[in-house]
Design an enzyme around this catalytic site. Structure first.
Site, PDB file in Angstrom:
ATOM      1  N   CYS A   1       1.010  -1.149   0.110  1.00  0.00           N
ATOM      2  CA  CYS A   1      -0.076  -0.072  -0.076  1.00  0.00           C
ATOM      3  C   CYS A   1       0.895   1.155  -0.005  1.00  0.00           C
ATOM      4  CB  CYS A   1      -1.042   0.085   1.080  1.00  0.00           C
ATOM      5  SG  CYS A   1      -0.333   0.068   2.906  1.00  0.00           S
TER       6      CYS A   1
ATOM      7  N   SER B   1      -1.598  -2.904   4.099  1.00  0.00           N
ATOM      8  CA  SER B   1      -0.831  -3.907   3.687  1.00  0.00           C
ATOM      9  C   SER B   1      -0.559  -4.700   4.749  1.00  0.00           C
ATOM     10  CB  SER B   1       0.371  -3.430   2.913  1.00  0.00           C
ATOM     11  OG  SER B   1       1.206  -2.496   3.337  1.00  0.00           O
TER      12      SER B   1
HETATM   13  P1  4NP Z   1      -1.812   2.780   4.202  1.00  0.00           P
HETATM   14  O1  4NP Z   1      -2.574   4.308   4.595  1.00  0.00           O
HETATM   15  O2  4NP Z   1      -1.322   3.169   2.711  1.00  0.00           O
HETATM   16  O3  4NP Z   1      -2.940   1.804   4.026  1.00  0.00           O
HETATM   17  O4  4NP Z   1      -0.790   2.386   5.042  1.00  0.00           O
HETATM   18  C1  4NP Z   1      -1.846   5.576   4.815  1.00  0.00           C
HETATM   19  C2  4NP Z   1      -0.918   5.647   5.725  1.00  0.00           C
HETATM   20  C3  4NP Z   1      -0.247   6.881   5.676  1.00  0.00           C
HETATM   21  C4  4NP Z   1      -0.696   7.941   4.940  1.00  0.00           C
HETATM   22  C5  4NP Z   1      -1.427   7.418   3.900  1.00  0.00           C
HETATM   23  C6  4NP Z   1      -2.058   6.421   3.679  1.00  0.00           C
HETATM   24  N1  4NP Z   1      -0.048   9.084   5.062  1.00  0.00           N
HETATM   25  O5  4NP Z   1      -0.250  10.142   4.082  1.00  0.00           O
HETATM   26  O6  4NP Z   1       1.099   9.046   6.022  1.00  0.00           O
END
Ligand code: 4NP
Length: 168
Positions: free
Chosen positions: A12, A19
């Site tokens: 992800c 993920s």
């Molecule tokens: P993930 O979710 O891709 O499912 O782990 C996210 C985690 C952090 C961020 C975006 C999506 N972020 O912008 O920091």
């Protein structure tokens, strides 16, 4: 019997919500079926934003309610080595998939696809990013992942001719 294992990498953006949840749920399923020796499983992010961090506490809490432990996981970024080590690299959304396709080395045999390609539902083709939303987003992530992991396991066993009883 072959010693080959099937490498599965869930990817992800941050490697702290979607993920690691897929990693924990699929690992649990494989363990439950006594098939751990057939798989090597990991997860990673297309970004390095949360490198070294534990999964998001909202993901860990949701997963724990349904009996999945995510506490042993630690965020990392995808590396070029992953494209050699893993047979299946499964992206949570189209942006993750496009970023993986962009960095996949030319000689990499890894099969890249959307994780929900293996799902039997048709409403979602991406696992929506829950990070900036409320609790329902984390529930949806877990629902989609739980629904898909069973079909994913069956497909990978079948594609790799590993779905026969070991006595054969
Ligand atoms: P993930 O979710 O891709 O499912 O782990 C996210 C985690 C952090 C961020 C975006 C999506 N972020 O912008 O920091």
């Amino acid at each position: 019997m072959s010693n080959k294992t099937i490498g599965v990498l869930f990817v992800c953006l941050g490697n702290i919500c979607r993920s690691p949840t897929a990693h924990g749920v699929f690992e649990h399923l494989v363990e439950q079926r006594g098939l751990s020796h057939l798989f090597h499983i990991d997860s990673a992010g297309t970004s390095a934003w949360h490198e070294g961090a534990a999964p998001d506490s909202r993901s860990t809490a949701q997963a724990k309610k349904r009996g999945y432990a995510l506490d042993h996981l630690c965020a990392r970024q995808v590396t070029s080595h992953d494209f050699k080590r893993y047979d299946y690299i499964l992206a949570m959304d189209n942006e993750n998939l496009a970023n993986l396709q962009r960095i996949q080395p030319v000689n990499s045999p890894a099969e890249l696809s959307l994780f929900l390609h293996y799902s039997q539902q048709s409403k979602y083709d991406e696992v929506p990013d829950p990070y900036s939303g409320g609790a329902s987003g984390f529930t949806l992530v877990l629902d989609l992942i739980e629904q898909t992991c069973e079909a994913l396991l069956e497909t990978l066993l079948s594609e790799n001719n590993m779905n026969k009883p070991s006595s054969q």
